[in-house]
Design a protein around this motif. Structure first.
Motif, PDB file in Angstrom:
ATOM      1  N   MET A 171       0.678  -1.172  -0.035  1.00  0.00           N
ATOM      2  CA  MET A 171       0.042   0.155  -0.018  1.00  0.00           C
ATOM      3  C   MET A 171       0.774   1.299  -0.115  1.00  0.00           C
ATOM      4  SD  MET A 171      -3.047   0.657  -0.423  1.00  0.00           S
ATOM      5  CE  MET A 171      -4.335  -0.368   0.509  1.00  0.00           C
ATOM      6  N   PRO A 172       1.967   1.383   0.628  1.00  0.00           N
ATOM      7  CA  PRO A 172       2.932   2.397   0.427  1.00  0.00           C
ATOM      8  C   PRO A 172       3.088   2.862  -0.994  1.00  0.00           C
ATOM      9  CG  PRO A 172       3.623   1.277   2.320  1.00  0.00           C
ATOM     10  CD  PRO A 172       2.593   0.333   1.438  1.00  0.00           C
ATOM     11  N   LEU A 173       3.066   2.133  -1.791  1.00  0.00           N
ATOM     12  CA  LEU A 173       3.435   2.293  -3.229  1.00  0.00           C
ATOM     13  C   LEU A 173       2.239   2.400  -4.055  1.00  0.00           C
ATOM     14  CD1 LEU A 173       6.557  -0.187  -3.741  1.00  0.00           C
ATOM     15  CD2 LEU A 173       6.560   2.316  -3.108  1.00  0.00           C
ATOM     16  N   ALA A 174       1.308   1.534  -3.422  1.00  0.00           N
ATOM     17  CA  ALA A 174       0.002   1.531  -4.565  1.00  0.00           C
ATOM     18  C   ALA A 174      -0.957   2.781  -4.273  1.00  0.00           C
ATOM     19  CB  ALA A 174      -0.770   0.394  -3.941  1.00  0.00           C
ATOM     20  N   ALA A 175      -1.121   3.303  -3.120  1.00  0.00           N
ATOM     21  CA  ALA A 175      -1.923   4.358  -2.884  1.00  0.00           C
ATOM     22  C   ALA A 175      -1.576   5.827  -3.581  1.00  0.00           C
ATOM     23  CB  ALA A 175      -2.138   4.565  -1.267  1.00  0.00           C
ATOM     24  N   PRO A 176      -0.140   6.036  -3.459  1.00  0.00           N
ATOM     25  CA  PRO A 176       0.358   7.223  -4.184  1.00  0.00           C
ATOM     26  C   PRO A 176       0.482   6.982  -5.587  1.00  0.00           C
ATOM     27  CG  PRO A 176       1.922   6.649  -2.619  1.00  0.00           C
ATOM     28  CD  PRO A 176       0.893   5.467  -2.659  1.00  0.00           C
ATOM     29  N   ARG A 177       0.349   5.817  -6.150  1.00  0.00           N
ATOM     30  CA  ARG A 177       0.438   5.346  -7.587  1.00  0.00           C
ATOM     31  C   ARG A 177      -1.057   5.968  -8.003  1.00  0.00           C
ATOM     32  NH1 ARG A 177       2.659   0.496 -10.601  1.00  0.00           N
ATOM     33  NH2 ARG A 177       4.577   1.249  -9.576  1.00  0.00           N
ATOM     34  N   VAL A 178      -2.121   5.768  -7.423  1.00  0.00           N
ATOM     35  CA  VAL A 178      -3.356   6.387  -7.792  1.00  0.00           C
ATOM     36  C   VAL A 178      -3.728   7.992  -7.454  1.00  0.00           C
ATOM     37  CG1 VAL A 178      -6.038   5.740  -7.835  1.00  0.00           C
ATOM     38  CG2 VAL A 178      -4.216   4.218  -7.077  1.00  0.00           C
ATOM     39  N   GLY A 179      -2.462   8.447  -6.850  1.00  0.00           N
ATOM     40  CA  GLY A 179      -2.898   9.917  -6.458  1.00  0.00           C
ATOM     41  C   GLY A 179      -3.321  10.089  -5.111  1.00  0.00           C
ATOM     42  N   LEU A 180      -3.431   8.896  -4.450  1.00  0.00           N
ATOM     43  CA  LEU A 180      -4.159   8.831  -2.868  1.00  0.00           C
ATOM     44  C   LEU A 180      -2.936   9.169  -1.855  1.00  0.00           C
ATOM     45  CD1 LEU A 180      -6.817   6.135  -3.419  1.00  0.00           C
ATOM     46  CD2 LEU A 180      -7.177   8.520  -3.642  1.00  0.00           C
ATOM     47  N   VAL A 181      -3.327   9.265  -0.700  1.00  0.00           N
ATOM     48  CA  VAL A 181      -2.386   9.505   0.469  1.00  0.00           C
ATOM     49  C   VAL A 181      -2.622   8.356   1.395  1.00  0.00           C
ATOM     50  CG1 VAL A 181      -1.605  11.060   2.401  1.00  0.00           C
ATOM     51  CG2 VAL A 181      -2.394  12.082   0.103  1.00  0.00           C
ATOM     52  N   HIS A 182      -1.699   7.574   1.692  1.00  0.00           N
ATOM     53  CA  HIS A 182      -1.500   6.512   2.477  1.00  0.00           C
ATOM     54  C   HIS A 182      -1.269   6.830   3.786  1.00  0.00           C
ATOM     55  CE1 HIS A 182       0.452   2.528   4.150  1.00  0.00           C
ATOM     56  NE2 HIS A 182      -0.713   2.500   4.153  1.00  0.00           N
ATOM     57  N   VAL A 183      -2.184   6.478   4.701  1.00  0.00           N
ATOM     58  CA  VAL A 183      -1.897   6.684   6.218  1.00  0.00           C
ATOM     59  C   VAL A 183      -1.977   5.202   7.108  1.00  0.00           C
ATOM     60  CG1 VAL A 183      -3.204   7.661   8.387  1.00  0.00           C
ATOM     61  CG2 VAL A 183      -3.551   8.706   6.062  1.00  0.00           C
ATOM     62  N   PRO A 184      -0.708   4.741   7.262  1.00  0.00           N
ATOM     63  CA  PRO A 184      -0.810   3.601   7.840  1.00  0.00           C
ATOM     64  C   PRO A 184      -0.794   3.656   9.454  1.00  0.00           C
ATOM     65  CG  PRO A 184       1.632   4.250   7.417  1.00  0.00           C
ATOM     66  CD  PRO A 184       0.366   5.284   6.860  1.00  0.00           C
ATOM     67  N   ILE A 185      -1.449   2.744  10.087  1.00  0.00           N
ATOM     68  CA  ILE A 185      -1.860   2.876  11.338  1.00  0.00           C
ATOM     69  C   ILE A 185      -1.158   1.411  12.058  1.00  0.00           C
ATOM     70  CG2 ILE A 185      -3.754   2.709  13.195  1.00  0.00           C
ATOM     71  CD1 ILE A 185      -5.664   3.961  11.215  1.00  0.00           C
ATOM     72  N   ASN A 186      -0.555   1.828  13.380  1.00  0.00           N
ATOM     73  CA  ASN A 186       0.224   0.904  14.089  1.00  0.00           C
ATOM     74  C   ASN A 186      -0.813  -0.148  14.148  1.00  0.00           C
ATOM     75  OD1 ASN A 186       1.711  -0.699  15.676  1.00  0.00           O
ATOM     76  ND2 ASN A 186       3.126   0.983  15.955  1.00  0.00           N
ATOM     77  N   PRO A 187      -0.522  -1.579  13.898  1.00  0.00           N
ATOM     78  CA  PRO A 187      -1.390  -2.557  14.267  1.00  0.00           C
ATOM     79  C   PRO A 187      -1.570  -2.754  15.761  1.00  0.00           C
ATOM     80  CG  PRO A 187       0.585  -3.459  13.510  1.00  0.00           C
ATOM     81  CD  PRO A 187       0.771  -2.231  13.197  1.00  0.00           C
ATOM     82  N   VAL A 208      11.533  -5.982  11.184  1.00  0.00           N
ATOM     83  CA  VAL A 208      10.526  -6.324  12.443  1.00  0.00           C
ATOM     84  C   VAL A 208       9.575  -5.096  12.942  1.00  0.00           C
ATOM     85  CG1 VAL A 208      12.038  -7.948  12.911  1.00  0.00           C
ATOM     86  CG2 VAL A 208      12.552  -5.757  13.880  1.00  0.00           C
ATOM     87  N   LEU A 209      10.138  -3.904  12.584  1.00  0.00           N
ATOM     88  CA  LEU A 209       9.429  -2.552  13.185  1.00  0.00           C
ATOM     89  C   LEU A 209       8.288  -2.347  12.298  1.00  0.00           C
ATOM     90  CD1 LEU A 209      12.853  -0.454  13.099  1.00  0.00           C
ATOM     91  CD2 LEU A 209      11.693  -1.540  15.052  1.00  0.00           C
ATOM     92  N   PRO A 210       7.457  -1.623  13.340  1.00  0.00           N
ATOM     93  CA  PRO A 210       6.215  -1.480  12.518  1.00  0.00           C
ATOM     94  C   PRO A 210       6.309  -0.759  11.259  1.00  0.00           C
ATOM     95  CG  PRO A 210       6.102  -0.740  14.865  1.00  0.00           C
ATOM     96  CD  PRO A 210       7.486  -1.234  14.680  1.00  0.00           C
ATOM     97  N   LEU A 211       5.226  -1.017  10.174  1.00  0.00           N
ATOM     98  CA  LEU A 211       5.597  -0.183   9.100  1.00  0.00           C
ATOM     99  C   LEU A 211       5.019   1.224   9.188  1.00  0.00           C
ATOM    100  CD1 LEU A 211       4.521  -3.177   6.314  1.00  0.00           C
ATOM    101  CD2 LEU A 211       6.754  -2.424   7.485  1.00  0.00           C
ATOM    102  N   SER A 212       3.994   1.326  10.250  1.00  0.00           N
ATOM    103  CA  SER A 212       3.687   2.856  10.492  1.00  0.00           C
ATOM    104  C   SER A 212       4.546   3.756  10.862  1.00  0.00           C
ATOM    105  CB  SER A 212       2.374   2.814  11.424  1.00  0.00           C
ATOM    106  OG  SER A 212       2.879   1.964  12.661  1.00  0.00           O
ATOM    107  N   PHE A 213       5.900   3.408  11.287  1.00  0.00           N
ATOM    108  CA  PHE A 213       6.914   3.838  12.038  1.00  0.00           C
ATOM    109  C   PHE A 213       7.810   4.433  10.730  1.00  0.00           C
ATOM    110  CE2 PHE A 213      10.718   2.901  14.929  1.00  0.00           C
ATOM    111  CZ  PHE A 213      10.902   4.573  15.447  1.00  0.00           C
ATOM    112  N   ASP A 214       8.265   5.603  10.709  1.00  0.00           N
ATOM    113  CA  ASP A 214       9.057   5.858   9.433  1.00  0.00           C
ATOM    114  C   ASP A 214      10.379   5.344   9.134  1.00  0.00           C
ATOM    115  OD1 ASP A 214      10.012   7.040  11.739  1.00  0.00           O
ATOM    116  OD2 ASP A 214      11.100   8.758  10.629  1.00  0.00           O
TER     117      ASP A 214
END
Length: 502
Positions: free
Chosen positions: A76-92, A199-205
């Motif tokens: 999703m970090p790549l797919a959403a911007p491909r459509v012009g959308l903004v990705h907001v990952p939330i820590n699980p 191993v780190l959360p993908l919501s973390f930069d």
């Protein structure tokens, strides 16, 4: 077309073009579902982007994900911007109230999650304008090609862990993400044959960059959700991981775990951020993983990352956070805005193209943190004024002193809690500790140390610190606990501890 070390390309591209950087038949992603080569990764990103494109969302609208490290979460970090959308990952690991805050604050129009997680949400948690979708609903019938987006356009909003209050969304552009990936791939010398255990959360930069920098280098990433340190050990063995990133509490756990010598020898590269490594941790990691290069790093989400320490300098300079990473200009600044002299403490200011676009819909806090770069800076425009106090030595290396708002003021002295913590941890009486200033009628503030353990070695600790620290730096009291709290990114939660003490 994987290179031994990726070329340092200062020209940003749309972030969704990253899958094209690897050799088509090289493995890009390996997870429970199997392996994807770079050609398949590109097709999967394009397919997910096509599914998103059919939802009728307008450019710039936000798509949130609340997922463990599933394949969808990685794409999703790549797919959403491909459509012009903004990705907001939330820590699980966040709970429903925190998820509800992020959805409302970001104005998300779509939440992609799992059925089990939707059951944890209550009425009102998902805003009326936000559609809810589970992973099993995602079905692509075609694929979108890479975008030609303006690299200054918004690509992601990463919410901080809330260590200084309610989570705030940091806005990142395509250029921020692209140049961060290229910078890290370059200075870590990631090679196409490397296998990065994420191993780190993908919501973390720091966690998300593991995906992007690995793919920028044409290497393989292995996402892992783990429960115990033993899970990490097993994964290093199973996947032949060469690279592992962590935060200090994770390194403490990993050093307490059993490591077969041949498994430890597989790791060639260890990277740390999210808190300084103590000299004792450095020694432990060097002893346990003698064949691995150790990269201490310093950063903040608002500027992605600021500095790293060359592994060749770690043994001689274990207390340093190093020098600026590629594409970053890092300065030590006096309160009057002039450059601090070598050896003089000042605020760390970060300028250049890695600086984020501010906080989402929060002009007041943006104005506090994002201010014009100092007049002497090479990079013009906005800079991130970190609030962290550092010192630059005559050798050009930076050393972290502490956050201005965390400094302990005792008997007229300004004392860095980091310095107290390093001293407490150096003798091995405890593996984790945090130092705070607490009100004291005589001193103004007394030093309290919260430490992990049963307190049986407090006498030894006090005796040692009397020999090693001046009298004004001696902790007055110790609070021993079986465990210390962690925030959503695995860091020691100083804010929670401070609130408890208050």
């Amino acid at each position: 077309m994987g290179m031994d070390v990726i070329a340092l390309d200062p020209v940003p591209y749309p972030i969704d073009t990253l899958p094209l950087r690897g050799a088509p038949d090289a493995i890009a992603l390996e997870d429970k579902r199997g392996a994807l080569d770079f050609a398949a990764l590109e097709a999967a990103v394009g397919g997910l982007a096509h599914w998103l494109s059919r939802l009728g969302l307008a450019p710039g609208e936000r798509v949130a994900t609340w997922l463990p490290k599933t394949r969808t979460a990685c794409l999703m970090p790549l797919a959403a911007p491909r459509v012009g959308l903004v990705h907001v990952p939330i820590n699980p690991i966040l709970k429903r109230a925190q998820v509800a805050h992020i959805l409302a604050d970001s104005g998300a129009r779509l939440l992609v999650t799992q059925a089990a997680r939707t059951a944890a949400l209550e009425h009102g948690d998902v805003p009326p304008a936000c559609r809810l979708a589970t992973e099993d609903e995602l079905e692509a019938t075609d694929a979108l090609p890479p975008s030609r987006a303006d690299t200054d356009a918004l690509a992601a909003i990463l919410y901080t862990s809330g260590s200084t209050g309610r989570p705030k969304g940091v806005m990142l552009s395509h250029a921020n993400l692209w140049l961060g990936a290229i910078s890290v791939a370059h200075y870590l010398k990631i090679k196409y044959e490397d296998r990065v255990l994420a191993v780190l959360p993908l919501s973390f930069d720091y966690g998300q960059n593991q995906l992007l920098s690995t793919w920028a280098a044409g290497a393989r990433v292995v996402p892992l959700d783990y429960l115990t340190a033993r899970d990490v050990v097993k994964a290093v063995e199973r996947f032949g991981a060469t690279t592992l990133a962590g935060v200090p509490p994770l390194w403490v756990q990993l050093l307490e775990a059993e490591w077969p010598a041949d498994t430890a020898a597989k790791l060639r590269r260890l990277t740390n951020s999210g808190g300084a490594l103590t000299p004792r941790l450095v020694r432990g990691l060097r002893e346990r993983f003698p064949g691995a290069d150790l990269y201490p790093m310093y950063g903040l989400t608002e500027a992605f990352r600021s500095t790293y320490l060359d592994p060749a300098l770690v043994d001689a300079q274990p207390d340093s956070i190093g020098r600026a990473i590629p594409f970053a200009e890092v300065m030590v600044v006096r309160p009057d805005g002039s450059r601090a002299a070598p050896g003089e403490a000042g605020e760390l200011v970060h300028a250049g193209p890695l600086v984020a676009k501010g906080y989402w819909q929060d002009a007041e806090r943006t104005a506090q943190r994002f201010r014009p770069a100092p007049l002497f800076a090479t990079s013009k425009g906005m800079a991130v004024w970190s609030g962290d106090t550092v010192v630059e030595g005559a050798d050009g290396l930076l050393r972290f002193v502490g956050r201005d708002d965390e400094m302990i003021k005792s008997a007229g002295n300004r004392i860095s809690p980091t310095e107290i913590e390093d001293a407490v941890l150096s003798g091995g009486e405890t593996a984790e500790a945090a130092a705070f200033g607490v009100p004291d009628e005589r001193l103004g503030q007394a030093i309290l140390v919260v430490a992990r353990g049963d307190g049986s070695r407090e006498h030894d600790l006090r005796d040692r610190l009397r020999r090693e620290l001046p009298s004004f730096m001696q902790p007055t009291r110790y609070d021993w606990r079986e465990t210390l709290p962690r925030n959503a990114n695995g860091k020691l939660d100083r804010t929670a501890l401070k609130a408890e003490l208050a």
